[in-house]
Design a protein around this motif. Structure first.
Motif, PDB file in Angstrom:
ATOM      1  N   ALA A   3     -46.979  -8.835   1.256  1.00  0.00           N
ATOM      2  CA  ALA A   3     -46.643  -8.162   0.002  1.00  0.00           C
ATOM      3  C   ALA A   3     -45.787  -6.931   0.265  1.00  0.00           C
ATOM      4  N   SER A   4     -44.946  -6.599  -0.718  1.00  0.00           N
ATOM      5  CA  SER A   4     -44.184  -5.350  -0.699  1.00  0.00           C
ATOM      6  C   SER A   4     -44.519  -4.595  -1.976  1.00  0.00           C
ATOM      7  N   TYR A   5     -44.449  -3.262  -1.897  1.00  0.00           N
ATOM      8  CA  TYR A   5     -44.785  -2.436  -3.051  1.00  0.00           C
ATOM      9  C   TYR A   5     -43.527  -1.729  -3.531  1.00  0.00           C
ATOM     10  N   VAL A   6     -43.362  -1.680  -4.856  1.00  0.00           N
ATOM     11  CA  VAL A   6     -42.123  -1.156  -5.422  1.00  0.00           C
ATOM     12  C   VAL A   6     -42.378   0.137  -6.189  1.00  0.00           C
ATOM     13  N   ASP A   7     -41.560   1.148  -5.846  1.00  0.00           N
ATOM     14  CA  ASP A   7     -41.576   2.424  -6.560  1.00  0.00           C
ATOM     15  C   ASP A   7     -40.206   2.587  -7.208  1.00  0.00           C
ATOM     16  N   LEU A   8     -40.171   2.649  -8.530  1.00  0.00           N
ATOM     17  CA  LEU A   8     -38.878   2.678  -9.226  1.00  0.00           C
ATOM     18  C   LEU A   8     -38.425   4.092  -9.617  1.00  0.00           C
ATOM     19  N   ASN A   9     -39.039   5.129  -9.032  1.00  0.00           N
ATOM     20  CA  ASN A   9     -38.597   6.495  -9.338  1.00  0.00           C
ATOM     21  C   ASN A   9     -37.126   6.708  -8.999  1.00  0.00           C
ATOM     22  N   ARG A  10     -36.665   6.082  -7.921  1.00  0.00           N
ATOM     23  CA  ARG A  10     -35.285   6.302  -7.486  1.00  0.00           C
ATOM     24  C   ARG A  10     -34.291   5.416  -8.252  1.00  0.00           C
ATOM     25  N   THR A  11     -34.815   4.410  -8.933  1.00  0.00           N
ATOM     26  CA  THR A  11     -33.936   3.506  -9.685  1.00  0.00           C
ATOM     27  C   THR A  11     -33.170   4.280 -10.747  1.00  0.00           C
ATOM     28  N   GLY A  12     -31.861   4.216 -10.681  1.00  0.00           N
ATOM     29  CA  GLY A  12     -31.060   4.913 -11.686  1.00  0.00           C
ATOM     30  C   GLY A  12     -30.691   6.338 -11.319  1.00  0.00           C
ATOM     31  N   VAL A  13     -31.096   6.791 -10.130  1.00  0.00           N
ATOM     32  CA  VAL A  13     -30.646   8.112  -9.677  1.00  0.00           C
ATOM     33  C   VAL A  13     -29.134   7.995  -9.421  1.00  0.00           C
ATOM     34  N   PRO A  14     -28.346   8.964  -9.905  1.00  0.00           N
ATOM     35  CA  PRO A  14     -26.896   8.815  -9.772  1.00  0.00           C
ATOM     36  C   PRO A  14     -26.399   8.915  -8.325  1.00  0.00           C
ATOM     37  N   LEU A  15     -25.462   8.039  -8.004  1.00  0.00           N
ATOM     38  CA  LEU A  15     -24.827   8.065  -6.692  1.00  0.00           C
ATOM     39  C   LEU A  15     -23.325   8.098  -6.885  1.00  0.00           C
ATOM     40  N   ILE A  16     -22.638   8.693  -5.918  1.00  0.00           N
ATOM     41  CA  ILE A  16     -21.219   8.350  -5.802  1.00  0.00           C
ATOM     42  C   ILE A  16     -21.057   7.691  -4.444  1.00  0.00           C
ATOM     43  N   GLU A  17     -20.227   6.674  -4.413  1.00  0.00           N
ATOM     44  CA  GLU A  17     -19.916   6.050  -3.137  1.00  0.00           C
ATOM     45  C   GLU A  17     -18.501   6.447  -2.758  1.00  0.00           C
ATOM     46  N   ILE A  18     -18.368   6.951  -1.540  1.00  0.00           N
ATOM     47  CA  ILE A  18     -17.059   7.402  -1.063  1.00  0.00           C
ATOM     48  C   ILE A  18     -16.650   6.467   0.069  1.00  0.00           C
ATOM     49  N   VAL A  19     -15.598   5.705  -0.154  1.00  0.00           N
ATOM     50  CA  VAL A  19     -15.172   4.708   0.820  1.00  0.00           C
ATOM     51  C   VAL A  19     -13.928   5.213   1.541  1.00  0.00           C
ATOM     52  N   SER A  20     -13.977   5.229   2.858  1.00  0.00           N
ATOM     53  CA  SER A  20     -12.811   5.707   3.618  1.00  0.00           C
ATOM     54  C   SER A  20     -11.912   4.544   3.995  1.00  0.00           C
ATOM     55  N   GLU A  21     -10.697   4.864   4.346  1.00  0.00           N
ATOM     56  CA  GLU A  21      -9.805   3.886   4.961  1.00  0.00           C
ATOM     57  C   GLU A  21     -10.285   3.666   6.400  1.00  0.00           C
ATOM     58  N   PRO A  22      -9.920   2.549   7.019  1.00  0.00           N
ATOM     59  CA  PRO A  22     -10.311   2.353   8.432  1.00  0.00           C
ATOM     60  C   PRO A  22      -9.454   3.225   9.345  1.00  0.00           C
TER      61      PRO A  22
ATOM     62  N   VAL B 157     -11.746   0.888  15.716  1.00  0.00           N
ATOM     63  CA  VAL B 157     -11.339   1.132  14.324  1.00  0.00           C
ATOM     64  C   VAL B 157     -12.603   1.261  13.478  1.00  0.00           C
ATOM     65  N   ILE B 158     -12.734   2.398  12.806  1.00  0.00           N
ATOM     66  CA  ILE B 158     -13.956   2.652  12.035  1.00  0.00           C
ATOM     67  C   ILE B 158     -13.615   3.079  10.602  1.00  0.00           C
ATOM     68  N   GLY B 159     -14.335   2.506   9.669  1.00  0.00           N
ATOM     69  CA  GLY B 159     -14.262   2.947   8.275  1.00  0.00           C
ATOM     70  C   GLY B 159     -15.683   3.238   7.813  1.00  0.00           C
ATOM     71  N   LEU B 160     -15.861   4.244   6.968  1.00  0.00           N
ATOM     72  CA  LEU B 160     -17.221   4.609   6.559  1.00  0.00           C
ATOM     73  C   LEU B 160     -17.400   4.532   5.045  1.00  0.00           C
ATOM     74  N   GLU B 161     -18.592   4.122   4.656  1.00  0.00           N
ATOM     75  CA  GLU B 161     -18.984   4.136   3.243  1.00  0.00           C
ATOM     76  C   GLU B 161     -20.143   5.104   3.114  1.00  0.00           C
ATOM     77  N   VAL B 162     -19.951   6.132   2.313  1.00  0.00           N
ATOM     78  CA  VAL B 162     -20.999   7.129   2.153  1.00  0.00           C
ATOM     79  C   VAL B 162     -21.558   7.071   0.738  1.00  0.00           C
ATOM     80  N   HIS B 163     -22.881   7.043   0.644  1.00  0.00           N
ATOM     81  CA  HIS B 163     -23.538   7.147  -0.658  1.00  0.00           C
ATOM     82  C   HIS B 163     -24.159   8.531  -0.758  1.00  0.00           C
ATOM     83  N   ALA B 164     -23.768   9.267  -1.786  1.00  0.00           N
ATOM     84  CA  ALA B 164     -24.311  10.606  -1.973  1.00  0.00           C
ATOM     85  C   ALA B 164     -25.036  10.672  -3.308  1.00  0.00           C
TER      86      ALA B 164
END
Lengths: 95, 477
Positions: free
Chosen positions: B138-157, B6-13
């Motif tokens: 240490a980790s380095y942070v690039d915030l260019n992608r912060t706030g880029v619009p996404l839609i999340e599409i959630v499927s049924e299982p 049984v598989i359900g998928l969550e897609v971020h576009a």
């Protein structure tokens, strides 16, 4: 009591707050007072009233998809507690 | 024991807007680190996010394409957690009132149609990018992608095998790219997928405990990761062990999934309505406006190609896999009126050239008009199909028109019956032995004569004419 000390500890941890033992006691009491006060609202019959997320009657406040100038890397990093080159620097988050 | 997967998928576009979802910073990939950032997406105190209208419109397009119900009133919520790629300490997302719900798409496998349910589609902002230091803590942070619009599409299982999951992803990807709301680039992370997978004995109704898989950046990896995970869970169950509910990361190099180090607390995001953003109200008129601007979707186009152009389902599938390719093919058909021939040349030669150089149809040196011209020249008998193979090769290399190439090379097909008959007569005279054999019934030798004529005419003779004339003249009349 609606809220126990362990609830306070849990919420404090989620919020990354360090609280002392006396503070825990105090916050538990204060938060309980607040919740009791809010409970007063539950006395109101809201049957048939649609849930609302905002107190003001404004909707659809949009922005056009037009690029405006960003701050630029230098300004963006100006307030950073720690930076290196063009990046913010933070404690390592994975091992 | 026999198991069912049984598989359900969550897609971020990532949405193909010019600016971020709540501010006017550019969404362009590959800018200097932290160069596309402003007080809003940096999470400075006192700033006010304002929703990009185009994000709503793009989400509505996807909702209509996946047969979802668009919620007339939807709103944003804060998802609270701490991570360095999230400057505000919360992600603005949709929770209780997403833009769309209750949709489905169709999959087609082995001639059977399967309906896969879409639970919901919601809008949210992307987080920043972290780069981890190899040597220092240490980790380095690039915030260019912060706030880029996404839609999340959630499927049924609703998916029952890793292949089906991969098929679902491909269809979803195709729709997003057709709608021109996402560039679909999996390597750059514009299209990302998490999978929930569990197994259960065939006769069991309840779902088994699921694992969530992350870190799969291609269709193939999604399928491989799911195949591995299904085997792992079967092994556990068959050996009397329990599957634990956890997040696992796909390790491409090793071909295995490993448990992700748990982010301490069990997730408790304390969602609440974002007071900075007012509700989005979508009325019927707006929905109709969006519907009117929808392009023909891949599945519909595929069926139209099969029906209108009388091409096989396989061909229609290849030709409609990409919108630009389907447009190209239709342009060729419109200009030459020969759908089957157009399909053969596009699927055979044009795609082979492009694949060899990993080139996009949009940068193909052979224009739809030039290919249509070439097909017409074959139909009119100016060149033979065999000659066309050389012509199209040169068209691709030089970008020249078929007419130019034919003229330069003197490639015009000989269709002058008198001239051909004279050539054939000469060959018959010069080959008395072979003529005798043919006339005594050894018809196989016919090929010899065809070869001789083609040699004499440097391949320019019209093959049908050669056949007809040879038969007539060898018969002795």
């Amino acid at each position: 009591m609606k809220l126990s000390t362990s609830d306070v500890e849990y919420v404090a941890k989620l919020a990354r707050l360090e609280v002392t033992e006396p503070e825990k006691e105090m916050f538990t009491a204060q938060l309980n007072d607040i919740l009791l006060y809010i409970d007063k609202l539950n006395e109101l019959d809201t049957t048939g009233v649609a849930p609302m997320t905002h107190a003001i009657a404004v909707q659809n406040a949009f922005r056009e998809d037009k690029v405006l100038e960003s701050l630029g890397t230098k300004k963006a990093l100006a307030n950073a507690p720690d930076a290196r080159g063009e990046f913010f620097r933070v404690p390592k988050v994975i091992e | 024991m026999e198991f069912e997967t049984v598989i359900g998928l969550e897609v971020h576009a990532q949405m193909l807007t010019d600016t971020k979802i709540f501010c006017n910073c550019s969404t362009k990939f590959g800018g200097a680190p932290n160069s596309h950032a402003c007080p809003v997406c940096l999470g400075m105190p006192g700033v006010l996010p304002v929703l990009n209208k185009k994000v709503v419109e793009f989400a509505m397009k996807m909702a209509l394409a996946t047969n979802c119900t668009i919620n007339p009133a939807n709103s944003f919520a804060r998802k609270n957690y701490f991570y360095p790629d999230l400057p505000k300490g919360y992600q603005i997302s949709q929770f209780a009132y997403p833009i769309a719900e209750h949709g489905h798409i169709w999959l087609e496998a082995n001639g059977r149609k399967r309906k896969i349910g879409i639970t919901r589609i919601h809008m949210e902002e992307d987080a920043g990018k972290l780069i981890h230091d190899e040597n220092q803590p240490a980790s380095y942070v690039d915030l260019n992608r912060t706030g880029v619009p996404l839609i999340e599409i959630v499927s049924e299982p609703d998916m029952r095998s890793p292949e089906e999951a991969a098929e679902y992803l491909k269809r979803l990807h195709e729709i997003l790219v057709y709608l021109e709301i996402c560039d679909g680039n999996m390597e750059e992370g514009s299209f990302r997928c998490d999978a929930n997978v569990s197994i259960r004995p065939r006769d069991q109704h309840e779902f088994g405990t699921r694992a969530e898989l992350k870190n799969m950046n291609s269709f193939r990896n999604v399928q491989r990761a799911l195949e591995y995970e299904v085997k792992r869970q079967q092994y556990l169950v068959e050996n009397g062990q329990a599957v634990i509910q956890e997040t696992r990361l796909w390790d491409d190099a090793q071909g295995v999934t490993n448990p992700m180090r748990s982010k301490e607390e069990a997730h408790d995001y304390r969602y609440f309505p974002d007071p900075d953003l007012v509700p989005v109200v979508v009325d019927g008129a707006w929905v109709e406006e969006i519907r009117a601007g929808m392009p023909e979707l891949p599945l519909v186009r595929r069926e139209r190609f099969i029906h209108d152009y009388q091409i096989p389902a396989y061909d229609a599938g290849v030709l409609t896999a990409e919108k630009a390719l389907a447009d190209y093919y239709e342009d060729v058909v419109k200009l030459c009126g020969k759908p089957k021939q157009a399909s053969n040349w596009v699927m055979g030669d044009v795609l082979r050239f492009l694949n060899e150089e990993k080139r996009d149809i949009r940068s193909c040196p052979i224009t739809a008009g030039a290919l249509a011209d070439m097909i017409r020249l074959i139909e009119e008998g100016t060149i033979s199909g065999k000659m066309a193979k050389d012509v199209i090769d040169e068209m691709y290399r030089t970008g020249k028109s078929p007419q130019e190439i034919i003229e330069e090379r003197g490639l015009v097909q000989i269709t002058d019956e008198g001239a051909l008959a004279a050539t054939i007569a000469g060959i018959i005279d010069a080959s008395p032995g072979q003529v005798k054999e043919y006339r005594s019934g050894k018809e196989k030798i016919f090929g010899f004569f065809v070869g001789q004529v083609m040699k004499a005419t440097q391949g320019k003779a019209n093959p049908k004419l050669v056949n007809d004339l040879l038969k007539k003249m060898l018969a002795g009349s």
